[in-house]
Design an enzyme around this catalytic site. Structure first.
Site, mmCIF file in Angstrom:
data_model
loop_
_atom_site.group_PDB
_atom_site.id
_atom_site.type_symbol
_atom_site.label_atom_id
_atom_site.label_comp_id
_atom_site.label_asym_id
_atom_site.label_seq_id
_atom_site.Cartn_x
_atom_site.Cartn_y
_atom_site.Cartn_z
ATOM 1 N N ALA A 126 44.358 17.142 44.353
ATOM 2 C CA ALA A 126 43.625 16.050 45.009
ATOM 3 C C ALA A 126 42.222 16.509 45.396
ATOM 4 C CB ALA A 126 44.391 15.571 46.248
ATOM 5 N N LEU A 131 34.034 36.269 47.312
ATOM 6 C CA LEU A 131 35.052 37.336 47.263
ATOM 7 C C LEU A 131 36.182 37.026 48.244
ATOM 8 C CD1 LEU A 131 32.917 40.612 46.869
ATOM 9 C CD2 LEU A 131 33.888 39.139 45.080
ATOM 10 N N THR A 132 36.865 35.918 47.997
ATOM 11 C CA THR A 132 38.063 35.586 48.774
ATOM 12 C C THR A 132 39.176 36.525 48.315
ATOM 13 O OG1 THR A 132 38.877 34.007 47.156
ATOM 14 C CG2 THR A 132 37.364 33.154 48.854
ATOM 15 N N PRO A 141 60.824 34.867 39.886
ATOM 16 C CA PRO A 141 61.251 33.661 40.607
ATOM 17 C C PRO A 141 60.885 32.374 39.860
ATOM 18 C CG PRO A 141 59.285 34.583 41.632
ATOM 19 C CD PRO A 141 59.654 35.501 40.511
ATOM 20 N N TYR A 175 45.899 20.696 46.166
ATOM 21 C CA TYR A 175 44.927 21.348 45.276
ATOM 22 C C TYR A 175 44.343 20.329 44.294
ATOM 23 C CZ TYR A 175 43.357 23.566 40.961
ATOM 24 O OH TYR A 175 42.643 23.883 39.829
ATOM 25 N N GLY A 216 36.036 32.702 35.799
ATOM 26 C CA GLY A 216 34.604 32.950 36.005
ATOM 27 C C GLY A 216 34.177 34.308 35.474
ATOM 28 N N ASP A 259 43.218 19.784 34.379
ATOM 29 C CA ASP A 259 44.133 18.745 33.874
ATOM 30 C C ASP A 259 45.052 18.212 34.973
ATOM 31 O OD1 ASP A 259 45.910 20.898 34.143
ATOM 32 O OD2 ASP A 259 46.670 20.800 32.086
ATOM 33 N N GLU A 260 45.163 18.966 36.085
ATOM 34 C CA GLU A 260 46.062 18.519 37.160
ATOM 35 C C GLU A 260 45.596 17.224 37.814
ATOM 36 O OE1 GLU A 260 47.816 21.059 39.936
ATOM 37 O OE2 GLU A 260 48.032 22.733 38.560
HETATM 38 P P1 NAD Z 1 40.422 32.117 40.815
HETATM 39 O O1 NAD Z 1 41.213 31.701 42.007
HETATM 40 O O2 NAD Z 1 40.840 33.284 40.019
HETATM 41 O O3 NAD Z 1 38.900 32.376 41.254
HETATM 42 C C1 NAD Z 1 38.208 31.551 42.156
HETATM 43 C C2 NAD Z 1 36.925 32.276 42.555
HETATM 44 O O4 NAD Z 1 36.196 31.446 43.459
HETATM 45 C C3 NAD Z 1 37.174 33.617 43.284
HETATM 46 O O5 NAD Z 1 36.350 34.625 42.761
HETATM 47 C C4 NAD Z 1 36.809 33.298 44.729
HETATM 48 O O6 NAD Z 1 36.345 34.436 45.451
HETATM 49 C C5 NAD Z 1 35.730 32.246 44.540
HETATM 50 N N1 NAD Z 1 35.575 31.391 45.729
HETATM 51 C C6 NAD Z 1 36.550 30.722 46.389
HETATM 52 N N2 NAD Z 1 36.023 30.053 47.433
HETATM 53 C C7 NAD Z 1 34.682 30.287 47.411
HETATM 54 C C8 NAD Z 1 33.596 29.850 48.218
HETATM 55 N N3 NAD Z 1 33.788 29.031 49.261
HETATM 56 N N4 NAD Z 1 32.347 30.277 47.898
HETATM 57 C C9 NAD Z 1 32.146 31.110 46.852
HETATM 58 N N5 NAD Z 1 33.135 31.553 46.062
HETATM 59 C C10 NAD Z 1 34.391 31.142 46.333
HETATM 60 O O7 NAD Z 1 40.309 30.799 39.951
HETATM 61 P P2 NAD Z 1 40.411 30.543 38.383
HETATM 62 O O8 NAD Z 1 41.821 30.437 37.998
HETATM 63 O O9 NAD Z 1 39.499 31.466 37.689
HETATM 64 O O10 NAD Z 1 39.800 29.060 38.318
HETATM 65 C C11 NAD Z 1 38.395 28.861 38.233
HETATM 66 C C12 NAD Z 1 38.113 27.367 38.190
HETATM 67 O O11 NAD Z 1 38.775 26.789 37.069
HETATM 68 C C13 NAD Z 1 38.589 26.599 39.404
HETATM 69 O O12 NAD Z 1 37.653 25.604 39.700
HETATM 70 C C14 NAD Z 1 39.895 25.968 38.953
HETATM 71 O O13 NAD Z 1 40.166 24.783 39.658
HETATM 72 C C15 NAD Z 1 39.594 25.703 37.491
HETATM 73 N N6 NAD Z 1 40.732 25.674 36.571
HETATM 74 C C16 NAD Z 1 41.603 26.720 36.520
HETATM 75 C C17 NAD Z 1 42.633 26.708 35.591
HETATM 76 C C18 NAD Z 1 43.604 27.857 35.486
HETATM 77 O O14 NAD Z 1 44.575 27.742 34.747
HETATM 78 N N7 NAD Z 1 43.407 28.965 36.170
HETATM 79 C C19 NAD Z 1 42.762 25.612 34.723
HETATM 80 C C20 NAD Z 1 41.865 24.550 34.821
HETATM 81 C C21 NAD Z 1 40.838 24.596 35.735
HETATM 82 O O1 DAU Z 2 46.883 23.056 34.854
HETATM 83 C C1 DAU Z 2 45.763 23.742 35.322
HETATM 84 C C2 DAU Z 2 46.128 24.436 36.614
HETATM 85 O O2 DAU Z 2 46.993 25.513 36.267
HETATM 86 C C3 DAU Z 2 44.920 24.970 37.371
HETATM 87 O O3 DAU Z 2 44.115 23.885 37.746
HETATM 88 C C4 DAU Z 2 45.369 25.757 38.605
HETATM 89 O O4 DAU Z 2 44.257 26.329 39.259
HETATM 90 C C5 DAU Z 2 46.293 26.860 38.152
HETATM 91 O O5 DAU Z 2 46.799 27.550 39.286
HETATM 92 C C6 DAU Z 2 47.455 26.301 37.331
HETATM 93 O O6 DAU Z 2 48.364 25.534 38.155
HETATM 94 P P1 DAU Z 2 49.949 25.621 37.949
HETATM 95 O O7 DAU Z 2 50.602 25.195 39.202
HETATM 96 O O8 DAU Z 2 50.361 24.971 36.679
HETATM 97 O O9 DAU Z 2 50.076 27.227 37.723
HETATM 98 P P2 DAU Z 2 51.119 28.299 38.278
HETATM 99 O O10 DAU Z 2 50.842 29.563 37.549
HETATM 100 O O11 DAU Z 2 51.142 28.346 39.767
HETATM 101 O O12 DAU Z 2 52.516 27.719 37.800
HETATM 102 C C7 DAU Z 2 52.773 27.478 36.417
HETATM 103 C C8 DAU Z 2 54.189 26.949 36.294
HETATM 104 O O13 DAU Z 2 55.100 28.002 36.655
HETATM 105 C C9 DAU Z 2 54.488 25.800 37.235
HETATM 106 O O14 DAU Z 2 55.349 24.877 36.584
HETATM 107 C C10 DAU Z 2 55.206 26.459 38.404
HETATM 108 C C11 DAU Z 2 55.936 27.609 37.750
HETATM 109 N N1 DAU Z 2 56.106 28.807 38.616
HETATM 110 C C12 DAU Z 2 55.015 29.311 39.227
HETATM 111 C C13 DAU Z 2 55.133 30.427 40.045
HETATM 112 C C14 DAU Z 2 53.913 30.987 40.750
HETATM 113 C C15 DAU Z 2 57.356 29.386 38.739
HETATM 114 O O15 DAU Z 2 58.360 28.927 38.160
HETATM 115 N N2 DAU Z 2 57.475 30.490 39.553
HETATM 116 C C16 DAU Z 2 56.416 31.037 40.209
HETATM 117 O O16 DAU Z 2 56.603 32.028 40.959
#
Ligand code: NAD
Ligand code: DAU
Length: 339
Positions: free
Chosen positions: A151, A36-37, A204, A149, A14, A126-127
């Site tokens: 789901a 701001l969680t 880890p 998550y 964002g 994509d999850e």
């Molecule tokens: P993030 O966890 O870094 O940020 C989430 C933000 O939402 C935070 O600023 C938090 O304070 C805010 N928030 C949480 N609950 C809230 C509430 N009830 N009201 C108002 N604000 C609230 O997340 P991100 O990684 O930036 O992901 C953003 C979006 O993209 C999410 O919807 C996530 O599912 C999606 N997404 C993330 C990834 C990824 O790889 N990070 C990939 C695909 C989709």
């Molecule tokens: O695919 C999109 C998703 O990617 C988003 O929708 C989610 O919000 C985002 O958190 C992310 O999910 P993942 O579970 O794929 O991301 P994460 O960074 O938690 O983990 C990436 C891969 O690394 C996964 O296979 C688990 C592994 N992992 C993760 C952590 C935190 C490790 O091996 N060690 C770790 O400590």
């Protein structure tokens, strides 16, 4: 003048999108709505804090007294706000249902009949397709989310679709692959491993380290969203994938090599329950709109490593001083025995 509401704009993607939007669209006025969680931080928006075209509102998206008028005054809503970390959803799913499902519901209710609204972007993931052993997910594939998550995100994804089908809310749904880049909270694997390695702490690695993720640079994601806002069709789903499939062990080794740190820092630990083996996206539909990812993974990862090296002001206070982060980290990783 176009009024844009960005929910979750103080989080990782964002905040990058807010910065991108202000840079690309001089006629946009952007409102960030964020609770701001633990992972939402004003520091993520430090460089736009004084921009007269940006305003920040601290509130929960479920608080309709605040969020509904903001939705109704907007031309474009980009809805990122969510609980996002899979491991946390496995520990406790409550906040995921509250924010990802009920929070999305509150915004969609406000969007019903919102006269000015011309685009509501539901940021899905994509999850929602679940683990994909071979091939690549198309937008029409069935949804088989396998952790709380994903789901909750699938529920929000389909709820958003239903508000287009039923009430003609101008919804588009995007499903992106794993993002990486600056300002990502150090619980996700890339920033966690970079910052642990910088502090000579163990990395880890879950299970056998052979789970595969498709990495998308956050700037490429922002460009894709911009295109979908402009050219996407109501009621449609668009996959956004980086085309960089990397097994976790390779990713870990690349991070260590970029930092000049030894592979002895790798700590194989017990696997994530229900750990999805692989995600992969077919992005032909988005490419037909005119998008391809620009950021080559090796260069993007190197730039990301450099960003964390250059910006300890951003991550050190979280890792060293934030009691909630330290408690989470200790509990989560202490209970994971060796792989
Ligand atoms: P993030 O966890 O870094 O940020 C989430 C933000 O939402 C935070 O600023 C938090 O304070 C805010 N928030 C949480 N609950 C809230 C509430 N009830 N009201 C108002 N604000 C609230 O997340 P991100 O990684 O930036 O992901 C953003 C979006 O993209 C999410 O919807 C996530 O599912 C999606 N997404 C993330 C990834 C990824 O790889 N990070 C990939 C695909 C989709
Ligand atoms: O695919 C999109 C998703 O990617 C988003 O929708 C989610 O919000 C985002 O958190 C992310 O999910 P993942 O579970 O794929 O991301 P994460 O960074 O938690 O983990 C990436 C891969 O690394 C996964 O296979 C688990 C592994 N992992 C993760 C952590 C935190 C490790 O091996 N060690 C770790 O400590």
């Amino acid at each position: 003048m176009t009024k844009v509401l960005v929910t979750g704009g103080a989080g990782f993607i964002g905040s990058n999108f807010v910065r991108y939007a202000l840079r690309q669209h001089p006629d946009w006025r952007v409102t960030t709505l964020d609770k701001l969680t633990y992972c939402g931080r004003l520091e993520n928006l430090h460089d736009v804090a004084d921009d007269p075209r940006h305003r920040f509102v601290k509130a929960d998206i479920r608080d309709a007294a605040v969020s509904a008028p903001l939705v109704r005054e907007s031309h474009i809503v980009v809805h990122f706000a969510a609980e996002t970390h899979v491991d946390r959803s496995i520990q406790s799913a409550d906040e995921f249902i509250q924010t990802d499902v009920l929070g999305t519901f509150a915004l969609l209710e406000a969007a019903r009949g919102a006269k000015a609204l011309r685009r509501f972007v539901q940021i899905s993931t994509d999850e929602v397709y679940g683990s994909v052993p071979t091939g690549a997910s198309k937008e029409t594939d069935e949804l088989l989310p396998r952790n709380p998550y994903s789901a909750s995100k699938a529920a929000a994804d389909r709820l958003a679709y239903s508000y287009w089908a039923t009430y003609k809310v101008p919804v588009v749904i995007t499903r992106a692959s794993n993002n990486y880049g600056p300002y990502q909270f150090p619980e996700k694997v890339i920033p966690l491993f970079i910052t642990n390695a910088l502090e000579d702490q163990g990395l880890p690695l879950y299970g056998d380290g052979l789970n595969v993720r498709d990495w998308l640079h956050v700037e490429d994601h922002c460009r894709a969203l911009d295109l979908v806002i402009e050219k996407g069709l109501d009621g449609q789903v668009y996959n956004i994938g980086g085309g960089n499939e990397v097994p976790n062990i390779d990713l870990t080794r690349r991070i260590l090599a970029l930092l000049g740190k030894p592979e002895t820092l790798i700590r194989p630990v017990a696997d994530r329950p229900g750990h999805d083996r692989r995600y992969a996206l077919d992005t032909a539909k988005l490419q037909a709109l005119g998008w391809t990812p620009r950021c080559e993974f090796d260069a993007g990862l190197a730039a990301t490593v450099e960003w964390y090296k250059a910006n300890p002001w951003w991550w050190e206070p979280i890792k060293r001083q934030d009691p909630a982060y330290r408690a989470y980290y200790k509990a989560h990783y202490a209970e994971r025995g060796p792989a």
